[in-house]
Design a protein around this motif. Structure first.
Motif, short mmCIF file in Angstrom:
data_model
loop_
_atom_site.label_atom_id
_atom_site.label_comp_id
_atom_site.label_asym_id
_atom_site.label_seq_id
_atom_site.Cartn_x
_atom_site.Cartn_y
_atom_site.Cartn_z
N LYS A 183 -8.67 7.66 -0.67
CA LYS A 183 -7.85 7.37 -1.67
C LYS A 183 -6.75 6.39 -1.54
O LYS A 183 -6.34 5.85 -0.61
N THR A 208 -9.71 6.19 -8.65
CA THR A 208 -8.91 6.94 -7.53
C THR A 208 -8.83 6.42 -6.23
O THR A 208 -7.90 6.55 -5.45
N TYR A 209 -10.07 5.72 -5.91
CA TYR A 209 -10.19 5.26 -4.61
C TYR A 209 -9.97 3.89 -4.31
O TYR A 209 -9.95 3.13 -5.36
#
Lengths: 162, 162, 162
Positions: B49, B135-136
């Motif tokens: 993340k 998100t990553y």
């Protein structure tokens, strides 16, 4: 007929997330045409214990271990953020929300897809669990030891220790 | 040209020591000429993340899970001796001392060496994480499910579940 | 003479149940005629540390880590239900009861059966342990790094990460 590729999964953990991961992979493997075996050992035995009834075991230590460590697919908890059950409850909510089967449903599904569920006899003893079929859900096919697991692993294309 | 031997690593854990072990092996495998893929699932998603920013998620449960479980490579803790951060801080000190890269540096290094980082879509949902690339970290190459992982594992010389 | 099939086991965990599982499989593998190597890393190093004596390490952080994390096969605990030692004590009772060897006895047995015990040099540093043979029991054959482990895993029929 060509032999199917084998997937063998050892489940040592009784954590909810690891049980889920194991079943996701088992069910996916079966749907890809693999021959899948799951071998439950130590805390993993909790995953396939019956949810109902109590285990009749002899000796104070066994009785105490079985009392503290009731087991059953519905009692599995997250390894983190369990927070007296709140975190586990939240994840179970999200599982419903995202249509992910529960461990209970996964066990039925896996069984119906031909995944073999095996309880480790070598560790039943030290977990204070009688090494008998009645302790486990009906979906559990057999009880076997470490040599059986290694025999499977040697023939497997993929072996995972979860 | 001969095909490269494949090494596939599933990272289910978000513990600092397991993340480090996974990256050490990934980077070593790549330097030995293997084709390495890392598949992050459950708590392992925390490892890749983004460290900055917060995840916009819908619903109270998701918001709460994301608040409690912020994630990001810099927030990983030891599974033992964390002691409110003291143990983790000490190990990070020893990592610097012995010139071991941080998880952050390992991610960059692995990416530069061609290691493929993959986020598991199947578990994004139950972790309350939107299954989206934003998100990553940018080093994450793709989002895929359990079938993709098993497909890789079947072709791999070595598959590790960490 | 045909070469023996190889079984390689990485032990990252210092939990009693995982150490037991690793040795059960190692010993079983050896008795089935496999060539077995066990590679201890991170908390797994605790399993093969000497039970007696203390480690002379330089620097405050190393001294503190070694004090908190004494290690040795006799100090391993269950990951669950340790309950200030009660659960671990109960399981050790059941192990005796069911004639399961202790970790200590397993180490001797594995060594006698030709299982190779290897300490990971790459993680000694971050665990604050001097990467020297004297730190470990006499049964430990060598100290090697991640590349050695991967080299073994590539040649192995079965590789388990425990």
């Amino acid at each position: 007929m060509a032999e199917k590729e084998k997937l063998t999964i050892a489940v040592l953990s009784g954590d909810l997330e690891r049980a889920l991961a194991a079943f996701m992979l088992a069910v996916t493997g079966a749907s890809m045409g693999m021959e899948v075996s799951m071998f439950f050992t130590f805390w993993g035995l909790n995953v396939i214990k019956k949810n109902e009834g109590s285990i009749k075991s002899k000796g104070l230590m066994r009785k105490m271990l079985n009392f503290m460590n009731r087991g059953g697919s519905k009692r599995l908890k997250l390894s983190r953020f369990n927070m007296l059950g709140l975190g586990t409850w939240m994840m179970k909510g999200l599982m419903k929300d995202t249509n992910m089967p529960s461990v209970d449903e996964f066990i039925t599904m896996a069984h119906q897809m031909g995944v073999k569920l095996i309880a480790c006899t070598t560790t039943c003893g030290v977990m204070g669990i009688p090494p008998e079929k009645e302790t486990y859900r009906s979906e559990v096919e057999s009880l076997s030891g470490a040599a059986y697991f290694l025999g499977l692993a040697r023939q497997s294309k993929v072996t995972l220790f979860i």
